[in-house]
Motif scaffolding. Sequence first.
Motif, PDB file in Angstrom:
ATOM      1  N   ASN A  13       0.813  -1.211   0.000  1.00  9.42           N
ATOM      2  CA  ASN A  13       0.000   0.000   0.000  1.00  9.42           C
ATOM      3  C   ASN A  13       0.849   1.265   0.000  1.00  9.42           C
ATOM      4  OD1 ASN A  13      -2.466  -1.321  -0.118  1.00  9.42           O
ATOM      5  ND2 ASN A  13      -2.660  -1.466   2.108  1.00  9.42           N
ATOM      6  N   LEU A  14       1.987   1.235   0.678  1.00  7.55           N
ATOM      7  CA  LEU A  14       2.891   2.381   0.635  1.00  7.55           C
ATOM      8  C   LEU A  14       3.501   2.530  -0.756  1.00  7.55           C
ATOM      9  CD1 LEU A  14       4.768   2.044   4.050  1.00  7.55           C
ATOM     10  CD2 LEU A  14       2.976   3.688   3.460  1.00  7.55           C
ATOM     11  N   THR A  15       3.892   1.415  -1.347  1.00  3.98           N
ATOM     12  CA  THR A  15       4.454   1.443  -2.701  1.00  3.98           C
ATOM     13  C   THR A  15       3.442   1.997  -3.697  1.00  3.98           C
ATOM     14  OG1 THR A  15       5.869  -0.463  -2.190  1.00  3.98           O
ATOM     15  CG2 THR A  15       5.513   0.060  -4.512  1.00  3.98           C
ATOM     16  N   ALA A  16       2.179   1.603  -3.546  1.00  2.00           N
ATOM     17  CA  ALA A  16       1.129   2.077  -4.442  1.00  2.00           C
ATOM     18  C   ALA A  16       0.907   3.579  -4.314  1.00  2.00           C
ATOM     19  CB  ALA A  16      -0.173   1.333  -4.158  1.00  2.00           C
ATOM     20  N   ARG A  17       1.341   4.172  -3.216  1.00  2.49           N
ATOM     21  CA  ARG A  17       1.220   5.605  -2.996  1.00  2.49           C
ATOM     22  C   ARG A  17       2.490   6.364  -3.361  1.00  2.49           C
ATOM     23  NH1 ARG A  17      -2.381   2.936  -0.971  1.00  2.49           N
ATOM     24  NH2 ARG A  17      -4.406   3.786  -0.324  1.00  2.49           N
ATOM     25  N   GLY A  18       3.345   5.724  -4.126  1.00  5.19           N
ATOM     26  CA  GLY A  18       4.526   6.386  -4.643  1.00  5.19           C
ATOM     27  C   GLY A  18       5.693   6.455  -3.686  1.00  5.19           C
ATOM     28  N   MET A  19       5.622   5.738  -2.577  1.00  3.36           N
ATOM     29  CA  MET A  19       6.693   5.730  -1.594  1.00  3.36           C
ATOM     30  C   MET A  19       7.601   4.524  -1.850  1.00  3.36           C
ATOM     31  SD  MET A  19       4.163   6.806   1.557  1.00  3.36           S
ATOM     32  CE  MET A  19       5.376   6.970   2.853  1.00  3.36           C
ATOM     33  N   ASN A  40      10.983 -11.120  18.543  1.00  4.72           N
ATOM     34  CA  ASN A  40      10.522 -11.009  17.164  1.00  4.72           C
ATOM     35  C   ASN A  40      10.219  -9.546  16.885  1.00  4.72           C
ATOM     36  OD1 ASN A  40       8.706 -10.872  14.856  1.00  4.72           O
ATOM     37  ND2 ASN A  40       8.536 -13.086  15.014  1.00  4.72           N
ATOM     38  N   THR A  41      10.911  -8.961  15.908  1.00  5.38           N
ATOM     39  CA  THR A  41      10.748  -7.548  15.581  1.00  5.38           C
ATOM     40  C   THR A  41      10.566  -7.385  14.085  1.00  5.38           C
ATOM     41  OG1 THR A  41      12.143  -6.860  17.435  1.00  5.38           O
ATOM     42  CG2 THR A  41      11.803  -5.259  15.678  1.00  5.38           C
ATOM     43  N   LYS A  42       9.624  -6.539  13.722  1.00  3.49           N
ATOM     44  CA  LYS A  42       9.446  -6.195  12.309  1.00  3.49           C
ATOM     45  C   LYS A  42       9.092  -4.720  12.216  1.00  3.49           C
ATOM     46  CE  LYS A  42       4.669  -8.022  12.295  1.00  3.49           C
ATOM     47  NZ  LYS A  42       4.719  -8.775  13.569  1.00  3.49           N
ATOM     48  N   TYR A  43       9.589  -4.076  11.162  1.00  2.91           N
ATOM     49  CA  TYR A  43       9.203  -2.681  10.941  1.00  2.91           C
ATOM     50  C   TYR A  43       9.315  -2.333   9.468  1.00  2.91           C
ATOM     51  CZ  TYR A  43      14.294  -1.920  11.613  1.00  2.91           C
ATOM     52  OH  TYR A  43      15.658  -1.986  11.552  1.00  2.91           O
ATOM     53  N   VAL A  44       8.532  -1.322   9.089  1.00  7.97           N
ATOM     54  CA  VAL A  44       8.522  -0.792   7.732  1.00  7.97           C
ATOM     55  C   VAL A  44       8.742   0.712   7.832  1.00  7.97           C
ATOM     56  CG1 VAL A  44       7.181  -0.449   5.624  1.00  7.97           C
ATOM     57  CG2 VAL A  44       6.938  -2.581   6.919  1.00  7.97           C
ATOM     58  N   VAL A 164      13.192  14.866  17.907  1.00 13.13           N
ATOM     59  CA  VAL A 164      12.215  14.334  16.957  1.00 13.13           C
ATOM     60  C   VAL A 164      10.808  14.721  17.380  1.00 13.13           C
ATOM     61  CG1 VAL A 164      11.239  12.207  15.995  1.00 13.13           C
ATOM     62  CG2 VAL A 164      13.717  12.400  16.344  1.00 13.13           C
ATOM     63  N   ILE A 165      10.010  15.123  16.414  1.00 12.19           N
ATOM     64  CA  ILE A 165       8.574  15.319  16.638  1.00 12.19           C
ATOM     65  C   ILE A 165       7.829  14.295  15.805  1.00 12.19           C
ATOM     66  CG2 ILE A 165       8.465  17.112  14.832  1.00 12.19           C
ATOM     67  CD1 ILE A 165       6.142  18.355  16.435  1.00 12.19           C
ATOM     68  N   GLY A 166       6.795  13.709  16.385  1.00 10.01           N
ATOM     69  CA  GLY A 166       6.054  12.695  15.652  1.00 10.01           C
ATOM     70  C   GLY A 166       4.609  12.631  16.099  1.00 10.01           C
ATOM     71  N   ILE A 167       3.770  12.133  15.225  1.00 14.04           N
ATOM     72  CA  ILE A 167       2.396  11.793  15.590  1.00 14.04           C
ATOM     73  C   ILE A 167       2.293  10.289  15.442  1.00 14.04           C
ATOM     74  CG2 ILE A 167       1.546  12.248  13.229  1.00 14.04           C
ATOM     75  CD1 ILE A 167      -1.101  13.144  14.579  1.00 14.04           C
ATOM     76  N   GLU A 168       1.768   9.623  16.475  1.00 13.22           N
ATOM     77  CA  GLU A 168       1.782   8.162  16.426  1.00 13.22           C
ATOM     78  C   GLU A 168       0.584   7.555  17.131  1.00 13.22           C
ATOM     79  OE1 GLU A 168       5.614   7.061  18.107  1.00 13.22           O
ATOM     80  OE2 GLU A 168       4.702   6.528  20.005  1.00 13.22           O
ATOM     81  N   THR A 169       0.300   6.316  16.736  1.00 13.61           N
ATOM     82  CA  THR A 169      -0.767   5.526  17.331  1.00 13.61           C
ATOM     83  C   THR A 169      -0.197   4.181  17.746  1.00 13.61           C
ATOM     84  OG1 THR A 169      -2.947   4.517  16.936  1.00 13.61           O
ATOM     85  CG2 THR A 169      -1.461   4.660  15.050  1.00 13.61           C
ATOM     86  N   ASP A 170      -0.810   3.558  18.729  1.00 21.58           N
ATOM     87  CA  ASP A 170      -0.362   2.250  19.204  1.00 21.58           C
ATOM     88  C   ASP A 170      -0.966   1.117  18.371  1.00 21.58           C
ATOM     89  OD1 ASP A 170       1.019   3.553  21.200  1.00 21.58           O
ATOM     90  OD2 ASP A 170      -0.601   3.352  22.655  1.00 21.58           O
ATOM     91  N   LEU A 171      -1.080   1.340  17.090  1.00 20.85           N
ATOM     92  CA  LEU A 171      -1.656   0.370  16.168  1.00 20.85           C
ATOM     93  C   LEU A 171      -0.698   0.155  15.000  1.00 20.85           C
ATOM     94  CD1 LEU A 171      -5.251   1.903  15.897  1.00 20.85           C
ATOM     95  CD2 LEU A 171      -4.573   0.006  17.385  1.00 20.85           C
ATOM     96  N   TRP A 172      -0.800  -1.009  14.370  1.00 17.43           N
ATOM     97  CA  TRP A 172      -0.091  -1.250  13.118  1.00 17.43           C
ATOM     98  C   TRP A 172      -1.056  -0.883  11.996  1.00 17.43           C
ATOM     99  CZ3 TRP A 172       4.805  -3.111  11.745  1.00 17.43           C
ATOM    100  CH2 TRP A 172       4.957  -3.480  10.408  1.00 17.43           C
ATOM    101  N   LEU A 173      -0.870   0.280  11.394  1.00 23.98           N
ATOM    102  CA  LEU A 173      -1.756   0.734  10.329  1.00 23.98           C
ATOM    103  C   LEU A 173      -1.302   0.150   8.989  1.00 23.98           C
ATOM    104  CD1 LEU A 173      -2.237   4.535  11.155  1.00 23.98           C
ATOM    105  CD2 LEU A 173      -3.628   2.598  11.902  1.00 23.98           C
ATOM    106  N   TYR A 174      -2.221  -0.406   8.252  1.00 26.69           N
ATOM    107  CA  TYR A 174      -1.881  -0.920   6.923  1.00 26.69           C
ATOM    108  C   TYR A 174      -3.033  -0.808   5.935  1.00 26.69           C
ATOM    109  CZ  TYR A 174      -4.469  -5.139   8.255  1.00 26.69           C
ATOM    110  OH  TYR A 174      -5.445  -6.013   8.647  1.00 26.69           O
ATOM    111  N   LEU A 179      -4.237   4.614   6.162  1.00 29.55           N
ATOM    112  CA  LEU A 179      -2.962   5.171   5.711  1.00 29.55           C
ATOM    113  C   LEU A 179      -3.153   6.524   5.047  1.00 29.55           C
ATOM    114  CD1 LEU A 179      -1.167   2.035   4.210  1.00 29.55           C
ATOM    115  CD2 LEU A 179      -0.560   3.266   6.305  1.00 29.55           C
ATOM    116  N   ASP A 180      -4.170   6.651   4.210  1.00 27.92           N
ATOM    117  CA  ASP A 180      -4.403   7.915   3.518  1.00 27.92           C
ATOM    118  C   ASP A 180      -4.645   9.045   4.513  1.00 27.92           C
ATOM    119  OD1 ASP A 180      -4.063   6.825   1.008  1.00 27.92           O
ATOM    120  OD2 ASP A 180      -6.206   6.439   0.699  1.00 27.92           O
TER     121      ASP A 180
END
Length: 210
Positions: A13-19, A40-44, A164-174, A179-180
Motif C-alpha cells: 500500500n505504501l508502494t502504491a502511494r509512490g513511496m 521477534n521484531t518487524k518494521y517498515v 524528533v517530533i512525531g504523531i503516532e498511534t499504538d496500532l499497526w496501520l496498513y 494510511l491515507d
Amino acid sequence: MTDKTAVDLLFDNLTARGMQPEKRISERNFVVPGKDRMSNTKYVIARHHSLFFCAYDSHGTSAYASRTFTGMYSSINLPPETDCHIYKKDWVDLLLRYHKRKSGLSYLDDTLTITSATDWTPAGLLSRTDAGLFLALNDKIEPLKITIQHDYLSIIEELKGKTVIGIETDLWLYKENDLDAFIQYGGQLIENMTNACALPGQSHRLDPEA
C-alpha cells in the motif's frame, strides 16, 4: 498462493502511494535460560517528502518487551532536553498521565492533555487550526498522540541524535483508508508544527515565559 501478512499489505500500500518503503523482519534466539529466549521484531520505514513513516512491531517473552506503533516523524529545532506528549483530553488522564502541564491557551488546555518532564509546552507550535486537525484525526484513528523527544527513533538513520517530533498511534496501520488519512493529515500536522518552530521570534527555550 499464501495470504499476505500485515507487513506485506503495508509494504504494497505504501508502494502504491509512490513511496519506497524498506522493511525488516528479525527473529532472535538468545542463549539464556527460562522464558526470555525469543524476540521477534518487524518494521517498515518510508520517506514521505521531508517526513518519515514508520510502523514497528516487537514481541518478546519477557515483561514490557512488546511494543507496536505507527507514526509520522521529523526532526525539529528544539533543545535535546525537550520532552513533551500531547493527547486528546480524556477522563483516564487523571489516572494514567503524569507531569501534566497547562499551556495557558484555552483552545489547547480545554481539549488536550499535555505532559512534560520539564515546564515547556508547545503553546507556540500548535495553532488552533492544528489542534482541531489533531482532534479530527483522533476521531478516525485512536489512540493518537504527538510526541517530542530527543533521539527518539534511532532505527531511522537521519533522525539519530536529533530532537524528533512525531504523531503516532499504538496500532499497526496498513489499511488504505487509514494510511491515507494518517499520512495526509498527520503528516500535515507535523510539517505545520516543524515550520512554526522555524519562524523568526519563536522561542526555543524550555521556559516559554522566559
